[in-house]
Every structure is written in structure tokens, then in C-alpha cells.
Motif scaffolding. Structure first.
Motif, short mmCIF file in Angstrom:
data_model
loop_
_atom_site.label_atom_id
_atom_site.label_comp_id
_atom_site.label_asym_id
_atom_site.label_seq_id
_atom_site.Cartn_x
_atom_site.Cartn_y
_atom_site.Cartn_z
N PHE A 1 148.68 90.97 -72.35
CA PHE A 1 147.21 90.75 -71.71
C PHE A 1 147.18 89.60 -70.42
O PHE A 1 147.87 88.81 -70.98
CB PHE A 1 146.19 90.52 -72.36
CG PHE A 1 144.99 89.82 -72.41
CD1 PHE A 1 144.05 90.78 -70.95
CD2 PHE A 1 144.85 88.49 -71.71
CE1 PHE A 1 142.54 90.19 -70.96
CE2 PHE A 1 142.78 88.34 -70.74
CZ PHE A 1 142.40 88.98 -70.87
N LEU A 2 146.51 90.23 -69.28
CA LEU A 2 147.33 89.18 -68.37
C LEU A 2 146.08 88.21 -68.06
O LEU A 2 144.27 88.92 -67.79
CB LEU A 2 147.54 90.15 -66.97
CG LEU A 2 148.56 91.19 -66.69
CD1 LEU A 2 149.25 91.83 -65.49
CD2 LEU A 2 149.94 89.50 -66.92
N PRO A 3 146.10 87.04 -68.47
CA PRO A 3 144.64 86.01 -68.42
C PRO A 3 144.24 86.29 -66.90
O PRO A 3 143.00 86.28 -66.64
CB PRO A 3 144.68 85.29 -69.08
CG PRO A 3 146.50 84.56 -69.38
CD PRO A 3 147.27 86.43 -69.20
N GLY A 4 145.16 85.73 -66.04
CA GLY A 4 145.17 85.95 -64.96
C GLY A 4 144.65 84.45 -64.60
O GLY A 4 144.98 82.97 -65.30
N PRO A 5 144.13 83.89 -63.12
CA PRO A 5 143.66 82.61 -62.98
C PRO A 5 142.28 81.77 -64.10
O PRO A 5 141.39 82.58 -63.43
CB PRO A 5 143.41 82.61 -61.06
CG PRO A 5 143.93 83.50 -60.78
CD PRO A 5 144.04 84.94 -62.15
N THR B 1 153.93 81.15 -62.48
CA THR B 1 152.47 81.70 -62.18
C THR B 1 151.69 82.76 -62.23
O THR B 1 150.55 83.63 -62.65
CB THR B 1 151.58 80.58 -61.16
OG1 THR B 1 152.49 81.62 -59.61
CG2 THR B 1 151.41 79.39 -61.43
N SER B 2 153.22 83.60 -62.44
CA SER B 2 152.96 85.25 -62.25
C SER B 2 151.78 85.74 -63.02
O SER B 2 151.12 86.62 -63.02
CB SER B 2 154.59 86.26 -62.34
OG SER B 2 154.85 85.70 -63.70
N LEU C 1 140.56 79.58 -52.14
CA LEU C 1 141.27 79.75 -53.39
C LEU C 1 141.31 81.14 -53.73
O LEU C 1 141.53 82.12 -54.14
CB LEU C 1 141.04 79.11 -54.41
CG LEU C 1 141.69 79.61 -56.08
CD1 LEU C 1 143.46 79.40 -55.98
CD2 LEU C 1 141.15 78.67 -56.79
N ASP C 2 139.89 82.06 -53.34
CA ASP C 2 139.55 83.02 -53.08
C ASP C 2 140.66 83.98 -52.59
O ASP C 2 140.83 85.44 -52.39
CB ASP C 2 138.31 83.61 -53.11
CG ASP C 2 137.10 82.71 -54.60
OD1 ASP C 2 137.88 82.51 -55.68
OD2 ASP C 2 136.00 82.94 -54.39
N ALA C 3 140.69 83.35 -51.19
CA ALA C 3 140.81 84.03 -50.36
C ALA C 3 142.79 83.79 -50.12
O ALA C 3 143.28 84.67 -50.11
CB ALA C 3 140.93 82.97 -49.08
N ALA D 1 149.52 89.92 -53.64
CA ALA D 1 149.99 91.16 -53.89
C ALA D 1 150.17 91.05 -54.83
O ALA D 1 150.21 90.19 -56.15
CB ALA D 1 151.01 91.93 -53.19
N GLY D 2 148.14 92.06 -55.97
CA GLY D 2 147.94 91.94 -57.14
C GLY D 2 147.83 90.53 -58.22
O GLY D 2 147.80 90.48 -59.80
N ALA D 3 147.47 89.77 -57.29
CA ALA D 3 147.33 88.88 -58.04
C ALA D 3 145.15 89.01 -58.59
O ALA D 3 144.88 89.52 -57.49
CB ALA D 3 146.61 87.49 -56.85
N LEU D 4 145.41 88.68 -59.88
CA LEU D 4 143.43 88.90 -60.03
C LEU D 4 142.47 87.46 -59.53
O LEU D 4 142.68 86.49 -59.20
CB LEU D 4 143.42 88.53 -61.33
CG LEU D 4 144.50 89.83 -61.97
CD1 LEU D 4 144.02 89.35 -63.73
CD2 LEU D 4 143.52 91.03 -62.49
N PRO D 5 141.36 88.02 -59.41
CA PRO D 5 140.42 86.03 -58.89
C PRO D 5 140.41 85.75 -59.93
O PRO D 5 140.72 85.84 -61.21
CB PRO D 5 139.21 87.11 -58.65
CG PRO D 5 139.49 89.04 -59.65
CD PRO D 5 140.65 89.00 -59.95
#
Length: 241
Positions: free
Chosen positions: A18-22, A97-98, A116-118, A124-128
Motif C-alpha cells: 500500500f502506498l501511503p503517500g504524504p 520518500t518515493s 507543498l500542494d503545488a 510525477a506520480g506524487a500523491l496529494p
């Protein structure tokens, strides 16, 4: 999505795939945020990104950003959002951090949240970012903090929830128990005021975007972890719809 305090005992194993993201993990003093951050780091193999740690590392290593920050610190001036943002950007470019990361102490302001949102939207591929806040009632937090006592050997107690057999005396070595200055009620009240003032606008920022939930933190550690994982998965699922 409206804010919901997750209190049910959900089963939500933390699968490695599972990719938790930020993840912006929030919590007032005494809620156990540090413990929960460590649990998420272990479950998903992601780092905790602390602006305090980043600032100290840049100053220690003598980077250009560190030199600029040190000059401000030496003058007693706050480090600007722009400088902090640059340090965070450098840290987020590191390979660890990927899969995601846990944000600690950032973003503190609406400007930082917007930056940070921007920034992430351009990766590329980064989750919000999704925000999860661990919530415990004020009186309970007050007891957790002001009731803490410790002996010279490091054995810890709480006058409300974990008292020693003899008041003021350590059960293990018989030494006196003391309250640390930072655990006084006056310090706690000020820390709560600061926390609420800093986090309220940031919380509203992510709440409006449907990327925020609250977790009932007045439960056993494992249950709080399960609730956080469940919220994280739900927020990630909903953000894709």
C-alpha cells in the motif's frame, strides 16, 4: 468528505504494497503522535520528515541553506517560509520518500500548505497530502501531561493513570519522583494555544478538499494505529474517485 472521528475497532492491516503517500499527522501535546508516527514508519518503510531535523542538519552540514538559516537564527529572527520550503523540497527529493512520508511540523501555515500542494503536483506520480489528526479531550491531555513524574533513573509514572505505590517515591529504586518543568499546567496551556492557533487554518485547508479526518486517540495504542491506517486507506481511496 466531512470530518469523522473514527472510534470503531476496524481491522486494517498495514500491507507493505500500500502506498501511503504524504501524510500530515497532527496531534496536540500528549496525544501520542510520536508513537503513532513510529508505527506508520515501521509498517510502510517511510521516513518522518521533521522541519526541525532538516533545519539542524542543514546548519550542521554547512549547506548554503543552512548558512542562510543560521544567520537568521543567530539574529533571533524566524526562518522564512521560503527558506524552510527550499529545505523541505531538497529533503523530499531523496529516494526514501518515493512511497510516502510523514510530515512533522510542516506545513504550519496556509502559505506552506499551498506551496507543498503545488510542489507535489509538479512531481510525477506524487500523491496529494492527506491530514489525520489524533484527538483526545482537553482534560485527559491535561492529566497525561501534568500527571507525569519521573525518577533520576528514568522510571516514569503518572499520578492519575500510573501512580507509584508510595506517592512521590519510585517503586523501583526508592528515589524521589519529580515533575519536569515542561510538564507544568502553565506550559501545557501555552503549548495548546500555540498548537490550536497554528493548526486550525491548515486543518481547514485540507478539510475543505476532503483530505482530512480525525481519530479518537483515547484508546489503546494498537487501536489508534488501526484507526489511523483505516482512515489513511479511506482517504487515499476517496481521493481517486
Amino acid at each position: 468528505m466531512t470530518t469523522s472521528i473514527v472510534s470503531e475497532h476496524e481491522t486494517a492491516p498495514a500491507e507493505k504494497n500500500f502506498l501511503p503517500g504524504p501524510v500530515l499527522l497532527l496531534g496536540a501535546p500528549g496525544v501520542g503522535k510520536g508513537t503513532q508516527a513510529k508505527a506508520l514508519m515501521a509498517a510502510y518503510g517511510i521516513p518522518q520528515i521533521s522541519t526541525g531535523d532538516i533545519l539542524r542538519a542543514n546548519i550542521k552540514n554547512g549547506t548554503e541553506l543552512g548558512k542562510a538559516a543560521k544567520a537568521l537564527v543567530d539574529q533571533g529572527t524566524l526562518v522564512s517560509d521560503e527558506l524552510v520550503n527550499q529545505m523541505v523540497a531538497d529533503r523530499l527529493k531523496q529516494p526514501d520518500t518515493s512511497r510516502g512520508f510523514i510530515l512533522d511540523g510542516f506545513p504550519r501555515t496556509l502559505n506552506q500548505a499551498a506551496w507543498l500542494d503545488a510542489f507535489l503536483s509538479g512531481v510525477a506520480g506524487a500523491l496529494p497530502v492527506v491530514g489525520i489528526s489524533i484527538v483526545v479531550e482537553y482534560e485527559q491531555l491535561l492529566h497525561r501531561i501534568t500527571g507525569r513524574r519521573i525518577c533520576a533513573s528514568g522510571h516514569d509514572y503518572n499520578t492519575y493513570s500510573k501512580p507509584s505505590r508510595v506517592p512521590g517515591i519510585c517503586d523501583v529504586d526508592g528515589s524521589p519522583l519529580v515533575q519536569r518543568p515542561d510538564d507544568s499546567e502553565a506550559v501545557f496551556v501555552e503549548r495548546m494555544k500555540t498548537f490550536e492557533a497554528q493548526t486550525a487554518p491548515v486543518i481547514e485547508h485540507y478539510r475543505k478538499q476532503g483530505r482530512f479526518e480525525e481519530i479518537d486517540g483515547d484508546r489503546p495504542v494498537e487501536e489508534v494505529t488501526t484507526g489511523i491506517v483505516s482512515s489513511l486507506k479511506r482517504l487515499r481511496r476517496d481521493s481517486k474517485q
